[in-house]
Design a protein around this motif. Structure first.
Motif, PDB file in Angstrom:
ATOM      1  N   PHE A 212      64.097  48.906  43.494  1.00  0.00           N
ATOM      2  CA  PHE A 212      64.443  49.018  42.079  1.00  0.00           C
ATOM      3  C   PHE A 212      63.618  50.084  41.362  1.00  0.00           C
ATOM      4  O   PHE A 212      64.047  50.590  40.331  1.00  0.00           O
ATOM      5  N   ALA A 213      62.442  50.392  41.883  1.00  0.00           N
ATOM      6  CA  ALA A 213      61.586  51.431  41.304  1.00  0.00           C
ATOM      7  C   ALA A 213      60.821  52.079  42.445  1.00  0.00           C
ATOM      8  O   ALA A 213      59.935  51.440  43.042  1.00  0.00           O
ATOM      9  N   SER A 214      61.168  53.325  42.774  1.00  0.00           N
ATOM     10  CA  SER A 214      60.585  53.970  43.956  1.00  0.00           C
ATOM     11  C   SER A 214      59.085  54.145  43.849  1.00  0.00           C
ATOM     12  O   SER A 214      58.385  54.215  44.864  1.00  0.00           O
ATOM     13  N   ASP A 215      58.570  54.199  42.627  1.00  0.00           N
ATOM     14  CA  ASP A 215      57.129  54.385  42.439  1.00  0.00           C
ATOM     15  C   ASP A 215      56.384  53.063  42.245  1.00  0.00           C
ATOM     16  O   ASP A 215      55.197  53.069  41.910  1.00  0.00           O
ATOM     17  N   ALA A 216      57.065  51.948  42.439  1.00  0.00           N
ATOM     18  CA  ALA A 216      56.422  50.646  42.246  1.00  0.00           C
ATOM     19  C   ALA A 216      55.345  50.428  43.302  1.00  0.00           C
ATOM     20  O   ALA A 216      55.538  50.733  44.486  1.00  0.00           O
ATOM     21  N   GLU A 217      54.213  49.917  42.889  1.00  0.00           N
ATOM     22  CA  GLU A 217      53.112  49.648  43.805  1.00  0.00           C
ATOM     23  C   GLU A 217      53.197  48.214  44.326  1.00  0.00           C
ATOM     24  O   GLU A 217      53.744  47.330  43.669  1.00  0.00           O
ATOM     25  N   ALA A 218      52.646  48.009  45.501  1.00  0.00           N
ATOM     26  CA  ALA A 218      52.651  46.665  46.085  1.00  0.00           C
ATOM     27  C   ALA A 218      51.848  45.709  45.218  1.00  0.00           C
ATOM     28  O   ALA A 218      50.863  46.090  44.574  1.00  0.00           O
ATOM     29  N   VAL A 219      52.258  44.471  45.207  1.00  0.00           N
ATOM     30  CA  VAL A 219      51.616  43.459  44.364  1.00  0.00           C
ATOM     31  C   VAL A 219      50.225  43.145  44.896  1.00  0.00           C
ATOM     32  O   VAL A 219      50.027  42.985  46.107  1.00  0.00           O
ATOM     33  N   THR A 220      49.279  43.074  43.980  1.00  0.00           N
ATOM     34  CA  THR A 220      47.898  42.720  44.356  1.00  0.00           C
ATOM     35  C   THR A 220      47.451  41.403  43.733  1.00  0.00           C
ATOM     36  O   THR A 220      46.319  40.977  43.950  1.00  0.00           O
ATOM     37  N   GLU A 221      48.309  40.787  42.939  1.00  0.00           N
ATOM     38  CA  GLU A 221      47.958  39.514  42.313  1.00  0.00           C
ATOM     39  C   GLU A 221      48.952  38.439  42.729  1.00  0.00           C
ATOM     40  O   GLU A 221      50.163  38.682  42.786  1.00  0.00           O
ATOM     41  N   PHE A 222      48.399  37.266  43.006  1.00  0.00           N
ATOM     42  CA  PHE A 222      49.203  36.136  43.457  1.00  0.00           C
ATOM     43  C   PHE A 222      48.730  34.884  42.724  1.00  0.00           C
ATOM     44  O   PHE A 222      47.545  34.745  42.426  1.00  0.00           O
ATOM     45  N   GLU A 223      49.672  33.995  42.412  1.00  0.00           N
ATOM     46  CA  GLU A 223      49.346  32.767  41.704  1.00  0.00           C
ATOM     47  C   GLU A 223      49.548  31.570  42.613  1.00  0.00           C
ATOM     48  O   GLU A 223      50.512  31.529  43.391  1.00  0.00           O
ATOM     49  N   MET A 224      48.655  30.593  42.509  1.00  0.00           N
ATOM     50  CA  MET A 224      48.826  29.342  43.239  1.00  0.00           C
ATOM     51  C   MET A 224      48.681  28.180  42.265  1.00  0.00           C
ATOM     52  O   MET A 224      47.850  28.216  41.359  1.00  0.00           O
ATOM     53  N   TRP A 225      49.525  27.188  42.457  1.00  0.00           N
ATOM     54  CA  TRP A 225      49.511  25.994  41.598  1.00  0.00           C
ATOM     55  C   TRP A 225      48.986  24.833  42.421  1.00  0.00           C
ATOM     56  O   TRP A 225      49.570  24.466  43.445  1.00  0.00           O
ATOM     57  N   VAL A 226      47.873  24.268  41.966  1.00  0.00           N
ATOM     58  CA  VAL A 226      47.202  23.195  42.696  1.00  0.00           C
ATOM     59  C   VAL A 226      46.859  22.066  41.730  1.00  0.00           C
ATOM     60  O   VAL A 226      46.829  22.262  40.505  1.00  0.00           O
ATOM     61  N   PRO A 227      46.567  20.857  42.228  1.00  0.00           N
ATOM     62  CA  PRO A 227      46.173  19.751  41.343  1.00  0.00           C
ATOM     63  C   PRO A 227      44.900  20.101  40.570  1.00  0.00           C
ATOM     64  O   PRO A 227      43.936  20.608  41.162  1.00  0.00           O
ATOM     65  N   PRO A 228      44.860  19.850  39.262  1.00  0.00           N
ATOM     66  CA  PRO A 228      43.681  20.212  38.459  1.00  0.00           C
ATOM     67  C   PRO A 228      42.394  19.568  38.941  1.00  0.00           C
ATOM     68  O   PRO A 228      41.323  20.176  38.849  1.00  0.00           O
ATOM     69  N   GLU A 229      42.478  18.325  39.459  1.00  0.00           N
ATOM     70  CA  GLU A 229      41.253  17.612  39.830  1.00  0.00           C
ATOM     71  C   GLU A 229      40.548  18.233  41.037  1.00  0.00           C
ATOM     72  O   GLU A 229      39.346  18.021  41.233  1.00  0.00           O
ATOM     73  N   VAL A 230      41.275  19.006  41.840  1.00  0.00           N
ATOM     74  CA  VAL A 230      40.647  19.649  43.004  1.00  0.00           C
ATOM     75  C   VAL A 230      40.715  21.165  42.908  1.00  0.00           C
ATOM     76  O   VAL A 230      40.345  21.868  43.853  1.00  0.00           O
ATOM     77  N   GLY A 231      41.178  21.664  41.779  1.00  0.00           N
ATOM     78  CA  GLY A 231      41.423  23.090  41.644  1.00  0.00           C
ATOM     79  C   GLY A 231      40.200  23.961  41.828  1.00  0.00           C
ATOM     80  O   GLY A 231      40.243  24.973  42.539  1.00  0.00           O
ATOM     81  N   GLU A 232      39.093  23.589  41.192  1.00  0.00           N
ATOM     82  CA  GLU A 232      37.906  24.441  41.235  1.00  0.00           C
ATOM     83  C   GLU A 232      37.334  24.532  42.645  1.00  0.00           C
ATOM     84  O   GLU A 232      36.971  25.625  43.108  1.00  0.00           O
ATOM     85  N   GLU A 233      37.256  23.413  43.332  1.00  0.00           N
ATOM     86  CA  GLU A 233      36.751  23.436  44.703  1.00  0.00           C
ATOM     87  C   GLU A 233      37.705  24.176  45.629  1.00  0.00           C
ATOM     88  O   GLU A 233      37.289  24.942  46.508  1.00  0.00           O
ATOM     89  N   LEU A 234      39.018  23.948  45.430  1.00  0.00           N
ATOM     90  CA  LEU A 234      40.011  24.614  46.265  1.00  0.00           C
ATOM     91  C   LEU A 234      40.005  26.114  46.028  1.00  0.00           C
ATOM     92  O   LEU A 234      40.231  26.906  46.953  1.00  0.00           O
ATOM     93  N   ARG A 235      39.751  26.526  44.796  1.00  0.00           N
ATOM     94  CA  ARG A 235      39.678  27.959  44.481  1.00  0.00           C
ATOM     95  C   ARG A 235      38.621  28.656  45.338  1.00  0.00           C
ATOM     96  O   ARG A 235      38.865  29.725  45.917  1.00  0.00           O
ATOM     97  N   LYS A 236      37.462  28.055  45.434  1.00  0.00           N
ATOM     98  CA  LYS A 236      36.381  28.648  46.222  1.00  0.00           C
ATOM     99  C   LYS A 236      36.742  28.694  47.701  1.00  0.00           C
ATOM    100  O   LYS A 236      36.512  29.704  48.379  1.00  0.00           O
ATOM    101  N   GLN A 237      37.327  27.615  48.203  1.00  0.00           N
ATOM    102  CA  GLN A 237      37.676  27.569  49.621  1.00  0.00           C
ATOM    103  C   GLN A 237      38.763  28.583  49.966  1.00  0.00           C
ATOM    104  O   GLN A 237      38.705  29.249  51.014  1.00  0.00           O
ATOM    105  N   VAL A 238      39.756  28.702  49.088  1.00  0.00           N
ATOM    106  CA  VAL A 238      40.842  29.660  49.331  1.00  0.00           C
ATOM    107  C   VAL A 238      40.307  31.086  49.306  1.00  0.00           C
ATOM    108  O   VAL A 238      40.652  31.921  50.167  1.00  0.00           O
TER     109      VAL A 238
END
Length: 399
Positions: A212-238
């Motif tokens: 759709f756009a020949s000059d488009a750059e590859a994505v460098t950001e990704f989102e993950m949805w995780v349970p809030p109660e384990v989110g902070e610990e999971l963030r570090k592990q991921v």
């Protein structure tokens, strides 16, 4: 026991009919206060739900973490983008992450029948609509099989479809793409327009952005949805797991949803309105208390006669208390009904939710309103009931 309780309610209702003029004005105050309190609770919960939906569409559900992954010393190439996708898949499987999606944004143009159509292009994965609460009005959202389509799949908003000249009811539809040789893409679904964007929006699958756009750059950001109660610990592990799999890449992970901002936005307003409602409710209770005390003084002869026929103090106490409870329950029910009608009024949807479909009236508001009305009746009837139990037969004779 049940028969005695029902008889007390009937008796209380008969007494209210006799003294209806005396208690009417105080009950109006109680009804207004309960209505105000129900409106505060209802509006607060509805606005919180509406605001939560809006925030989740903008920043993801609680808890959403954004992973930034890019090469430390080289430019992003197709092979490195593939390495990132592979590493993310392995990490998601290892830690049981069910929802993860790319998130990139750029501007593009699409040749339309009446001229060039400008659009904001979002590069995402199939999980993105669940993570952002995107509702598909027509057609469908992406599936994992769409990545293999010869004609790239597109989901567009209503503004883009209107600018291009596509009727949402006619989906799927084909659109032309820029470049040579001539290529086409297939619009498989439509989503509501954001309303504040200058151009329409299109969503394309991660890895197909250059179609759709020949000059488009590859994505460098990704989102993950995780349970809030384990989110902070999971963030570090991921983050650590991705660094292990991708040497030479910079990896960071930060929470980016707005769930924590909802209470900060609505909290002060809800608290102020709640205090005002409680003050109104307190004034209504005082009015009912004064009326009840005056009424008891005028009913000394009646109460004394009842005592002479064997009515116990407990019976007298319960009877007088129920008069107040029944009165405030009726007033509260009327107040709650008015509040529900106000909350369901079309004007509320147009003014408070910008014409969008308003959330359902929370049952919590109705329950709170009724419990408060019953509680006010019990408090307002407590002192008159105690006074009534101390009436002696001799007082009735003197009266």
């Amino acid at each position: 026991m049940i028969t005695g309780f029902a008889a007390s309610i009937v008796e209380a209702w008969q007494e209210l009919r006799v003294h209806r003029v005396r208690v009417l004005m105080s009950l109006i105050g109680v009804g207004v206060a309960v209505c105000a309190l129900t409106l505060v609770v209802g509006f607060g919960n509805m606005m919180q739900k509406g605001l939560a939906d809006s925030y989740e569409q903008q920043g993801g559900r609680a808890a959403t973490y954004t992973l930034s992954i890019y090469p430390s010393e080289t430019e992003m190439s197709d092979s490195e983008a593939e390495k990132i996708r592979t590493a993310l898949g392995a990490t998601a499987e290892r830690f049981g992450i069910n929802h993860i999606s790319a998130y990139g944004q750029t501007e593009t143009t699409v040749p339309g029948p009446a001229g060039t159509v400008n659009a904001s292009m979002y590069v995402v994965d199939p999980d993105f609509n669940v993570m952002r609460r995107l509702s598909v009005d027509h057609g469908r959202w992406f599936t994992s099989g769409d990545a293999a389509n010869l004609s790239p799949a597109v989901v567009a908003d209503e503004t883009f479809l209107s600018d291009y000249g596509i009727d949402p009811d006619s989906l799927p539809a084909t659109i032309e793409l820029s470049g040579s040789p001539a290529r086409t893409a297939t619009v498989i679904g439509s989503v509501p327009s954001a309303g504040y964007m200058e151009y329409g929006e299109i969503y394309v699958l991660n890895g197909q952005e250059t179609e759709f756009a020949s000059d488009a750059e590859a994505v460098t950001e990704f989102e993950m949805w995780v349970p809030p109660e384990v989110g902070e610990e999971l963030r570090k592990q991921v983050a650590n797991d991705l660094r292990r799999q991708l040497p030479g890449f910079d990896v960071s992970a930060d929470r980016t949803d707005f769930a924590a901002d909802i209470d900060e936005t609505l909290g002060p307003v809800k608290n102020v309105l709640l205090v005002i409602s409680i003050l109104i409710l307190f004034m209504g209770m005082l009015g009912l208390l004064n009326i009840s005390l005056v009424t008891i003084q005028q009913r000394i002869r009646e109460i004394g006669i009842r005592r002479s026929f064997g009515a116990t103090s407990r019976r007298i106490f319960f009877s007088v208390m129920m008069e107040s409870v029944v009165a405030t329950t009726i007033a509260g029910a009327v107040g709650v009904l008015i509040a529900v009608l106000v909350l369901k009024a079309p004007l509320v949807s147009e003014f408070m939710f910008d014409g969008a479909s308003a959330p359902q009236v929370p049952i919590t508001a109705v329950i709170v309103g009724m419990l408060v009305s019953i509680g006010v009746g019990a408090l307002a009837g407590l002192i008159p009931a105690i006074v009534a139990t101390r009436v002696r037969i001799i007082d009735a004779i003197r009266a």
